[in-house]
Scaffold this motif. Structure first.
Motif, PDB file in Angstrom:
ATOM      1  N   ARG A  51      51.856  34.079  43.352  1.00 23.66           N
ATOM      2  CA  ARG A  51      52.600  35.327  43.369  1.00 23.66           C
ATOM      3  C   ARG A  51      51.946  36.759  43.730  1.00 23.66           C
ATOM      4  O   ARG A  51      52.633  37.468  44.414  1.00 23.66           O
ATOM      5  N   MET A  96      59.232  34.273  46.948  1.00 25.04           N
ATOM      6  CA  MET A  96      58.744  33.029  46.071  1.00 25.04           C
ATOM      7  C   MET A  96      59.831  31.827  46.218  1.00 25.04           C
ATOM      8  O   MET A  96      59.456  30.751  46.482  1.00 25.04           O
ATOM      9  N   GLU A 115      52.667  29.824  40.368  1.00 24.98           N
ATOM     10  CA  GLU A 115      52.626  31.242  40.030  1.00 24.98           C
ATOM     11  C   GLU A 115      51.452  31.966  40.443  1.00 24.98           C
ATOM     12  O   GLU A 115      51.423  33.102  40.377  1.00 24.98           O
ATOM     13  N   VAL A 137      59.711  40.195  45.548  1.00 18.44           N
ATOM     14  CA  VAL A 137      58.705  38.910  45.345  1.00 18.44           C
ATOM     15  C   VAL A 137      59.524  37.635  44.879  1.00 18.44           C
ATOM     16  O   VAL A 137      59.089  36.629  45.542  1.00 18.44           O
ATOM     17  N   ASP A 138      60.353  37.905  43.873  1.00 20.62           N
ATOM     18  CA  ASP A 138      61.126  36.737  43.489  1.00 20.62           C
ATOM     19  C   ASP A 138      61.828  35.970  44.508  1.00 20.62           C
ATOM     20  O   ASP A 138      61.782  34.687  44.497  1.00 20.62           O
TER      21      ASP A 138
END
Length: 188
Positions: free
Chosen positions: A130, A114, A127, A110-111
């Motif tokens: 996310r 992003m 955010e 996920v990081d």
């Protein structure tokens, strides 16, 4: 490990000499796209244009789906090449040789996705995005290819703006340098 932020101003390769080892590292850290190359069992190398995310520990992270050829090949054979592309003209590139592993940590996936979104759009994802990115990572079975560079090969930007320049167009040879090579001592 920290993901490096998107660099709004990428490093510009010198046009009159080979890049120093420190400049090669800066080139990689401040650009965002590459041709990801991996060995295939048959045929020539597999190649894909991808966004990558550098870290403060000099890893280059690539998001992909677990079922894609990149992930399957890295799981079998961790030798990869990343041809880092300069998006400005005259075009230059830097070849990075790396050892890679597949990381299946969903939070890292996920990081990285992003961070890829930031690089794609030029704007940091809020955010609030996310949970949507996490859902996409899960649905697509996203993994992260963690590439640890061990060598680089540089090529200078070269271009003819007019045919009259042909007589003064120069090239020189480059060589593979270790990723962590020191810059040569300055000559006096």
């Amino acid at each position: 490990m920290q993901l490096l932020p998107f660099a709004a101003e990428p490093f510009t390769a010198p046009t009159d000499r080979d890049m120093l080892p420190s400049e090669r590292r800066e080139f990689v850290r401040t650009h965002r796209t590459c041709v990801f190359g991996h060995r295939r069992r048959n045929d020539g190398p597999g190649m894909s244009v991808v966004y990558y995310v550098p870290t403060d520990e000099d890893e280059l992270l690539v998001s992909t789906m677990a079922g894609r050829g990149k992930a399957r090949t890295v799981a079998r054979d961790g030798k990869v090449s990343l041809c880092v592309l300069d998006e400005r003209w005259p075009f230059s590139y830097l070849q990075v040789y790396a050892d890679a592993v597949v990381d299946r940590d969903p939070a890292l996936a996920v990081d990285v996705l992003m961070a890829v979104g930031w690089r794609m759009s030029g704007q940091r994802l809020a955010e609030e995005a996310r949970p949507f990115v996490a859902k996409r990572c899960e649905a697509e079975e996203r993994v992260v290819l963690r590439c640890r560079p061990y060598g680089t090969f540089a090529t200078p930007p070269r271009h003819l703006y007019t045919n009259e320049q042909l007589a003064v167009l120069t090239h020189w040879t480059s060589s593979v340098l270790p990723w962590d090579a020191a810059d040569p001592a300055a000559r006096h």
